[in-house]
Scaffold this motif. Structure first.
Motif, PDB file in Angstrom:
ATOM      1  N   SER A 271       0.821  -1.219   0.000  1.00  0.00           N
ATOM      2  CA  SER A 271       0.000   0.000   0.000  1.00  0.00           C
ATOM      3  C   SER A 271       0.856   1.272   0.000  1.00  0.00           C
ATOM      4  N   LYS A 272       2.096   1.177   0.522  1.00  0.00           N
ATOM      5  CA  LYS A 272       2.925   2.392   0.656  1.00  0.00           C
ATOM      6  C   LYS A 272       3.939   2.586  -0.473  1.00  0.00           C
ATOM      7  N   LEU A 273       4.357   1.496  -1.127  1.00  0.00           N
ATOM      8  CA  LEU A 273       5.405   1.600  -2.147  1.00  0.00           C
ATOM      9  C   LEU A 273       4.809   1.818  -3.538  1.00  0.00           C
ATOM     10  N   GLU A 274       5.583   2.451  -4.401  1.00  0.00           N
ATOM     11  CA  GLU A 274       5.186   2.601  -5.800  1.00  0.00           C
ATOM     12  C   GLU A 274       5.849   1.471  -6.598  1.00  0.00           C
ATOM     13  N   ILE A 275       5.149   0.366  -6.682  1.00  0.00           N
ATOM     14  CA  ILE A 275       5.711  -0.843  -7.289  1.00  0.00           C
ATOM     15  C   ILE A 275       5.310  -0.922  -8.763  1.00  0.00           C
ATOM     16  N   ASN A 276       6.335  -0.965  -9.631  1.00  0.00           N
ATOM     17  CA  ASN A 276       6.058  -1.279 -11.037  1.00  0.00           C
ATOM     18  C   ASN A 276       5.713  -2.760 -11.119  1.00  0.00           C
ATOM     19  N   GLN A 277       6.698  -3.589 -10.781  1.00  0.00           N
ATOM     20  CA  GLN A 277       6.489  -5.019 -10.585  1.00  0.00           C
ATOM     21  C   GLN A 277       7.403  -5.471  -9.453  1.00  0.00           C
ATOM     22  N   SER A 278       6.971  -6.487  -8.721  1.00  0.00           N
ATOM     23  CA  SER A 278       7.793  -6.988  -7.619  1.00  0.00           C
ATOM     24  C   SER A 278       7.917  -8.505  -7.706  1.00  0.00           C
ATOM     25  N   ILE A 279       9.054  -9.006  -7.201  1.00  0.00           N
ATOM     26  CA  ILE A 279       9.227 -10.447  -7.001  1.00  0.00           C
ATOM     27  C   ILE A 279       9.408 -10.669  -5.502  1.00  0.00           C
ATOM     28  N   VAL A 317       3.424 -18.684 -16.819  1.00  0.00           N
ATOM     29  CA  VAL A 317       3.558 -17.690 -15.737  1.00  0.00           C
ATOM     30  C   VAL A 317       4.673 -16.697 -16.053  1.00  0.00           C
ATOM     31  N   PHE A 318       5.821 -17.225 -16.478  1.00  0.00           N
ATOM     32  CA  PHE A 318       6.974 -16.371 -16.779  1.00  0.00           C
ATOM     33  C   PHE A 318       6.634 -15.346 -17.857  1.00  0.00           C
ATOM     34  N   HIS A 319       6.017 -15.801 -18.949  1.00  0.00           N
ATOM     35  CA  HIS A 319       5.712 -14.885 -20.052  1.00  0.00           C
ATOM     36  C   HIS A 319       4.616 -13.893 -19.680  1.00  0.00           C
ATOM     37  N   GLU A 320       3.635 -14.359 -18.918  1.00  0.00           N
ATOM     38  CA  GLU A 320       2.565 -13.448 -18.488  1.00  0.00           C
ATOM     39  C   GLU A 320       3.118 -12.341 -17.583  1.00  0.00           C
ATOM     40  N   PHE A 321       3.983 -12.733 -16.646  1.00  0.00           N
ATOM     41  CA  PHE A 321       4.581 -11.741 -15.740  1.00  0.00           C
ATOM     42  C   PHE A 321       5.461 -10.782 -16.517  1.00  0.00           C
ATOM     43  N   ARG A 322       6.256 -11.328 -17.423  1.00  0.00           N
ATOM     44  CA  ARG A 322       7.155 -10.493 -18.224  1.00  0.00           C
ATOM     45  C   ARG A 322       6.365  -9.484 -19.067  1.00  0.00           C
ATOM     46  N   ASN A 323       5.190  -9.887 -19.521  1.00  0.00           N
ATOM     47  CA  ASN A 323       4.364  -9.006 -20.354  1.00  0.00           C
ATOM     48  C   ASN A 323       3.455  -8.096 -19.530  1.00  0.00           C
ATOM     49  N   GLY A 324       3.633  -8.099 -18.198  1.00  0.00           N
ATOM     50  CA  GLY A 324       2.867  -7.184 -17.351  1.00  0.00           C
ATOM     51  C   GLY A 324       1.493  -7.679 -16.977  1.00  0.00           C
ATOM     52  N   THR A 326       0.559  -9.278 -14.405  1.00  0.00           N
ATOM     53  CA  THR A 326       0.289  -9.048 -12.985  1.00  0.00           C
ATOM     54  C   THR A 326       1.443  -8.250 -12.400  1.00  0.00           C
ATOM     55  N   ARG A 327       1.199  -7.634 -11.259  1.00  0.00           N
ATOM     56  CA  ARG A 327       2.230  -6.781 -10.662  1.00  0.00           C
ATOM     57  C   ARG A 327       3.179  -7.570  -9.761  1.00  0.00           C
ATOM     58  N   HIS A 328       2.683  -8.658  -9.162  1.00  0.00           N
ATOM     59  CA  HIS A 328       3.478  -9.360  -8.148  1.00  0.00           C
ATOM     60  C   HIS A 328       3.695 -10.819  -8.547  1.00  0.00           C
ATOM     61  N   LEU A 329       4.901 -11.319  -8.260  1.00  0.00           N
ATOM     62  CA  LEU A 329       5.230 -12.721  -8.506  1.00  0.00           C
ATOM     63  C   LEU A 329       5.887 -13.282  -7.251  1.00  0.00           C
ATOM     64  N   VAL A 330       5.322 -14.379  -6.734  1.00  0.00           N
ATOM     65  CA  VAL A 330       5.918 -15.075  -5.588  1.00  0.00           C
ATOM     66  C   VAL A 330       6.746 -16.229  -6.145  1.00  0.00           C
ATOM     67  N   SER A 331       7.985 -16.352  -5.671  1.00  0.00           N
ATOM     68  CA  SER A 331       8.901 -17.308  -6.304  1.00  0.00           C
ATOM     69  C   SER A 331       9.790 -18.027  -5.298  1.00  0.00           C
ATOM     70  N   SER A 332      10.200 -19.215  -5.707  1.00  0.00           N
ATOM     71  CA  SER A 332      11.296 -19.896  -5.014  1.00  0.00           C
ATOM     72  C   SER A 332      12.600 -19.414  -5.658  1.00  0.00           C
ATOM     73  N   ASP A 333      13.714 -19.991  -5.253  1.00  0.00           N
ATOM     74  CA  ASP A 333      15.002 -19.537  -5.805  1.00  0.00           C
ATOM     75  C   ASP A 333      15.195 -19.927  -7.260  1.00  0.00           C
ATOM     76  N   LEU A 334      14.282 -20.680  -7.809  1.00  0.00           N
ATOM     77  CA  LEU A 334      14.307 -20.978  -9.249  1.00  0.00           C
ATOM     78  C   LEU A 334      14.461 -19.710 -10.073  1.00  0.00           C
ATOM     79  N   PHE A 335      13.866 -18.630  -9.606  1.00  0.00           N
ATOM     80  CA  PHE A 335      13.754 -17.427 -10.426  1.00  0.00           C
ATOM     81  C   PHE A 335      14.895 -16.448 -10.218  1.00  0.00           C
ATOM     82  N   THR A 336      15.929 -16.867  -9.473  1.00  0.00           N
ATOM     83  CA  THR A 336      17.011 -15.912  -9.183  1.00  0.00           C
ATOM     84  C   THR A 336      18.064 -15.871 -10.267  1.00  0.00           C
TER      85      THR A 336
END
Length: 412
Positions: A271-279, A317-324, A326-336
């Motif tokens: 609610s407080k941050l201006e998030i473009n996209q977050s992981i 999921v990867f392509h949808e997130f990359r194309n905007g 959704t704003r938030h992605l919850v991930s394991s270390d796979l995505f690092t």
């Protein structure tokens, strides 16, 4: 050497035809801006390759590109260490494309990466940059039908991108002929040379030309890399752009919370941050799915991704997130590992990592290509020693989170 006016005029004309990108006006950090002032045309690249580079949006080489491209073009082995998001991928793709002879119908370049997502992303960049060259690039990873890959290899492939296990399977079966492969690139080399992968890598190299060129690229080089280098890489040119630049551009904070307060704290941050996209990173597959469910219940749109999902679902999921999507992605270390989504400006460690290496790769998902980013760590009592140790190992400071975070630290 002097040229006739006619030759000079022709060169100027085709240079004008190249569509150069508009200059990026966003704030960038020194690990991208502190260049020698070179231009891609200084490397005497093929005209068709230059067209692909400029159309992809590259204007000038970044420091790691200035260091690596000429050395790889000269044929020498390279060990390059540079921060995530500073242009490592293009630093090896450009010379590899330049050295690919499309009149020859065999695999000439092998690019190895640790994850399927990174393989797809890397092959996509190869295809985009090489689209005017008629370079045939194929991607092959575990989790896909082997029969499809075998059928594809009956056609011409110049550049093969993939994960080590699948490529070795194809090579051992005699389907992927690597005997004329003159260049082997290992991206995220620290992960590739972990104990699980190293024997596979050694067997793969045996399939390639004896005098093949090797390029290792990563943000961290643990002992495993040194052991492999000493055994397999003759007289490598070493590039290290990590001094003082490891975490530049990424502002790091911690919030000291109890475990049961984490979701409430996350809601406050949203609610407080201006998030473009977050992981948002968790330390286990179960916690990834549970947190994604909680975030949805709070009324926010989010996706989740982890290694136990079906490959087709992960790709979507990867392509949808990359194309905007959704704003938030919850991930394991796979995505690092190496995933490059420039609109990510906030990374949140919902669970604090155990090692400095994992921390470095996680927060490197924000602040891509020298832009600014924000990393927020939710720290419990049990995490306090890890926090101190990681600060010491990385020579950085993770500060207590202030009541209000200056938006200029992570927003354009």
């Amino acid at each position: 050497m002097q040229t006739s006016n006619g030759d000079h005029g022709e060169e100027e004309n085709w240079k004008k035809e190249l569509v150069k990108p508009k200059a990026d006006t966003r704030v960038q950090t020194e690990d991208v801006t502190m260049t020698k002032g070179q231009d891609f045309s200084d490397y005497f690249l093929k005209r068709e390759l230059l067209m692909g580079i400029y159309e992809k949006g590259f204007e000038k080489p970044s420091p790691v590109q200035e260091e690596a491209i000429p050395i790889l073009l000269s044929g020498r082995n390279v060990l390059a260490r540079a921060k995530n998001g500073t242009g490592k991928t293009a630093a090896f793709i450009i010379p590899c494309l330049e050295k690919t002879d499309v009149t020859k119908q065999h695999i000439q370049v092998l690019m190895l990466v640790p994850t399927r997502e990174l393989a797809l992303q890397t092959s996509s960049i190869v295809k985009e940059m090489g689209k005017h060259m008629n370079v045939q690039c194929m991607v092959s990873t575990g989790g896909t039908t082997l029969k499809d890959d075998i059928m594809r290899l009956y056609n011409v492939v110049h550049v093969l991108v993939g994960t080590p296990g699948r490529i070795l399977d194809l090579a051992d079966k005699g389907v992927a002929d690597l005997s004329k492969c003159h260049t082997v690139i290992m991206d995220e080399a620290d992960k590739l040379l972990s104990p699980e992968f190293q024997p596979i890598l050694e067997r793969l190299l045996a399939h390639c030309m004896p005098n093949r060129q090797i390029g290792l690229f990563s943000a961290t080089f643990p002992v495993a890399v040194k052991t492999f280098k000493d055994k397999h890489i003759e007289n490598p040119y070493e590039i290290n752009l990590m001094d003082e630049l490891t975490l530049r551009g990424i502002t790091q904070y911690y919030a000291f919370v109890e475990e049961r307060q984490k979701v409430h704290c996350l809601n406050t941050l949203f609610s407080k941050l201006e998030i473009n996209q977050s992981i948002i990173f968790c330390n286990s597959v179960n916690r990834v799915e549970l947190l994604a469910k909680k975030i949805t219940e709070l009324g926010y749109s989010c996706f989740y991704i982890h290694a136990k999902m079906q490959q087709s679902h992960r790709n979507r999921v990867f392509h949808e997130f990359r194309n905007g999507g959704t704003r938030h992605l919850v991930s394991s270390d796979l995505f690092t590992r190496g995933i490059d989504i420039q609109s990510v400006n906030v990374v949140i460690n919902f669970d604090f990592p155990k090692t400095a290496e994992t921390y470095l790769h996680r927060i490197g998902r924000s602040g891509r290509f020298g832009h600014l980013g924000l990393a927020i760590n939710l720290i419990t009592y049990d995490d306090r020693f890890n926090l101190f140790r990681i600060e010491q190992e990385l020579g950085t400071e993770i500060k207590p989170i202030p009541r209000d975070i200056d938006r200029s630290l992570y927003c354009v």
